[in-house]
Design a protein around this motif. Structure first.
Motif, short mmCIF file in Angstrom:
data_model
loop_
_atom_site.label_atom_id
_atom_site.label_comp_id
_atom_site.label_asym_id
_atom_site.label_seq_id
_atom_site.Cartn_x
_atom_site.Cartn_y
_atom_site.Cartn_z
N TRP A 45 0.84 -1.19 0.00
CA TRP A 45 0.00 0.00 0.00
C TRP A 45 0.88 1.24 0.00
CZ3 TRP A 45 -4.76 -0.55 -1.32
CH2 TRP A 45 -5.46 -1.71 -0.99
N THR A 46 0.45 2.25 -0.75
CA THR A 46 1.09 3.57 -0.72
C THR A 46 -0.01 4.62 -0.78
OG1 THR A 46 2.84 4.95 -1.67
CG2 THR A 46 1.40 3.81 -3.23
N PHE A 47 0.34 5.86 -0.50
CA PHE A 47 -0.64 6.93 -0.55
C PHE A 47 -0.94 7.30 -2.00
CE2 PHE A 47 3.60 8.63 0.05
CZ PHE A 47 3.72 9.55 -0.98
N THR A 48 -2.14 7.80 -2.25
CA THR A 48 -2.48 8.20 -3.62
C THR A 48 -2.02 9.63 -3.91
OG1 THR A 48 -4.68 8.88 -2.88
CG2 THR A 48 -4.49 6.67 -3.84
N HIS A 49 -2.21 10.55 -2.98
CA HIS A 49 -1.82 11.95 -3.20
C HIS A 49 -0.68 12.35 -2.27
CE1 HIS A 49 -5.46 12.28 -5.56
NE2 HIS A 49 -5.11 13.49 -5.93
N ASN A 50 -0.88 12.18 -0.99
CA ASN A 50 0.16 12.45 0.00
C ASN A 50 -0.21 11.73 1.29
OD1 ASN A 50 -1.11 14.36 2.06
ND2 ASN A 50 -1.56 15.43 0.16
#
Length: 195
Positions: free
Chosen positions: A48-53
């Motif tokens: 998982w990673t952030f989409t925007h910040n």
């Protein structure tokens, strides 16, 4: 294809169909707010990673899911993020920022970081949140894109003071260029020459 690649491809198709079917009136300005962005997305490495910040607040209804961090729910968490779009161009975007240490810690935990790794990355901010940051939000305006639309220009470069070329070169400042040995030394950079 990934979700992001599919979205980009379908956007091009959507725009072309709009032109072909004469659904777009070039004399009209049509603003729209885009909301309900997912907070996380999967990387190619299946993390998982952030989409925007990573500094956005989850939607109020999703805070409990965010804090629990269940693998099957992480992808359903909505962020308090927003974009203002005008005729298909983003002219502003922002978010309500995370302001509580436990929210920031849960965000990094959901992305697979342990607390030590999180502290190395955003420890100063995490510490500051313990002193009581107020709820806050912001937006960054794309004034250059707005001017392009209002001026009926085809490229953002036509309204920029020092535009870059399509390959990100700056002809006025001859950048990027090679650094002198002195500058490399000042920047404390080690140059390794490949054979």
């Amino acid at each position: 294809a990934s979700y992001a690649v599919a979205n980009k491809a379908l956007d091009v198709v959507r725009q072309e169909l709009g032109k072909m079917l004469k659904l777009i009136d070039p004399k009209e300005l049509r603003p729209a707010w885009v909301v309900d962005f997912p907070m996380f997305e999967k990387t190619d490495a299946d993390r998982w990673t952030f989409t925007h910040n990573p500094f956005s607040m989850p939607a109020i209804a999703d805070i409990e899911k965010h804090m629990n961090g269940k693998e099957d729910e992480i992808g359903t968490i909505i962020a308090q993020q927003y974009d203002l779009v005008l005729n298909g161009y983003e002219i502003g975007g922002g978010s309500v920022r995370a302001h509580k240490p436990e929210i920031l810690e849960a965000t990094y935990k959901n992305m697979g970081y342990n607390k030590d790794d999180m502290l190395k990355s955003v420890g100063t901010l995490y510490k500051a949140f313990h002193y009581g940051a107020p709820p806050h939000g912001g937006i960054a305006w794309g004034i250059d894109r707005l001017m392009m639309l209002l001026g009926k220009k085809n490229s953002i470069r036509e309204v920029m003071v020092f535009p870059k070329t399509g390959t990100s070169e700056d002809l006025l400042f001859n950048a990027p260029s090679l650094l002198s040995d002195k500058k490399v030394e000042e920047m404390n950079v080690k140059v390794i020459k490949k054979k």
